[in-house]
Design a protein around this motif. Structure first.
Motif, PDB file in Angstrom:
ATOM      1  N   ASP A  63      38.285  44.463  54.298  1.00  0.00           N
ATOM      2  CA  ASP A  63      36.918  44.125  54.110  1.00  0.00           C
ATOM      3  C   ASP A  63      36.825  42.624  53.632  1.00  0.00           C
ATOM      4  O   ASP A  63      36.815  41.842  54.109  1.00  0.00           O
ATOM      5  CB  ASP A  63      36.004  45.284  53.388  1.00  0.00           C
ATOM      6  N   GLN A  64      36.476  42.570  52.268  1.00  0.00           N
ATOM      7  CA  GLN A  64      36.386  41.180  51.642  1.00  0.00           C
ATOM      8  C   GLN A  64      37.396  40.970  50.720  1.00  0.00           C
ATOM      9  O   GLN A  64      37.996  41.726  49.874  1.00  0.00           O
ATOM     10  CB  GLN A  64      35.102  41.010  51.174  1.00  0.00           C
ATOM     11  N   LEU A  65      37.684  39.718  50.542  1.00  0.00           N
ATOM     12  CA  LEU A  65      38.422  39.181  49.262  1.00  0.00           C
ATOM     13  C   LEU A  65      37.410  38.173  48.483  1.00  0.00           C
ATOM     14  O   LEU A  65      36.730  37.408  49.084  1.00  0.00           O
ATOM     15  CB  LEU A  65      39.589  38.465  49.670  1.00  0.00           C
ATOM     16  N   ASP A  66      37.288  38.660  47.076  1.00  0.00           N
ATOM     17  CA  ASP A  66      36.161  37.957  46.458  1.00  0.00           C
ATOM     18  C   ASP A  66      36.882  37.489  45.241  1.00  0.00           C
ATOM     19  O   ASP A  66      37.237  38.125  44.328  1.00  0.00           O
ATOM     20  CB  ASP A  66      35.112  38.755  46.048  1.00  0.00           C
ATOM     21  N   MET A  67      36.952  36.256  45.066  1.00  0.00           N
ATOM     22  CA  MET A  67      37.572  35.558  43.708  1.00  0.00           C
ATOM     23  C   MET A  67      36.696  34.632  43.225  1.00  0.00           C
ATOM     24  O   MET A  67      36.817  33.704  42.363  1.00  0.00           O
ATOM     25  CB  MET A  67      38.917  34.539  44.209  1.00  0.00           C
ATOM     26  N   SER A  68      35.330  34.734  43.560  1.00  0.00           N
ATOM     27  CA  SER A  68      34.283  33.873  42.904  1.00  0.00           C
ATOM     28  C   SER A  68      34.374  33.978  41.276  1.00  0.00           C
ATOM     29  O   SER A  68      34.272  34.924  40.796  1.00  0.00           O
ATOM     30  CB  SER A  68      32.931  34.249  43.533  1.00  0.00           C
ATOM     31  N   GLY A  69      34.105  32.784  40.682  1.00  0.00           N
ATOM     32  CA  GLY A  69      34.222  32.812  39.249  1.00  0.00           C
ATOM     33  C   GLY A  69      35.263  33.099  38.432  1.00  0.00           C
ATOM     34  O   GLY A  69      35.282  33.230  37.307  1.00  0.00           O
ATOM     35  N   SER A  70      36.408  33.052  39.208  1.00  0.00           N
ATOM     36  CA  SER A  70      37.755  33.134  38.610  1.00  0.00           C
ATOM     37  C   SER A  70      38.327  31.685  38.446  1.00  0.00           C
ATOM     38  O   SER A  70      38.186  30.797  39.106  1.00  0.00           O
ATOM     39  CB  SER A  70      38.673  34.030  39.343  1.00  0.00           C
TER      40      SER A  70
END
Length: 70
Positions: A63-70
């Motif tokens: 689905d998705q890879l979310d690394m926002s705010g890291s």
């Protein structure tokens, strides 16, 4: 694995049918996810810290890879 602290983590070839959430966690050493299979998203966001190398070679995130705010 959310909001936790880890040293070296080995998830080589792991098969996670749903989601893997590492949000807010701190990884102090190598995070090996070579060949990881995730069926519903990998979340490494919301202040997650990666002090050393992260290996996603050959990983399959459905689905998705979310690394926002890291």
């Amino acid at each position: 694995m959310r909001d936790a602290e880890f040293n070296e983590v080995d998830l080589i070839g792991a098969n996670i049918e749903d989601q893997l959430d590492m949000s807010g966690s701190k990884f102090n050493d190598f995070l090996n996810m070579n060949g990881l299979q995730v069926g519903n998203g990998l979340f490494m966001r919301d202040g997650a810290e990666f002090i050393s190398e992260v290996d996603l070679i050959g990983a399959n995130i459905e689905d998705q890879l979310d690394m926002s705010g890291s």
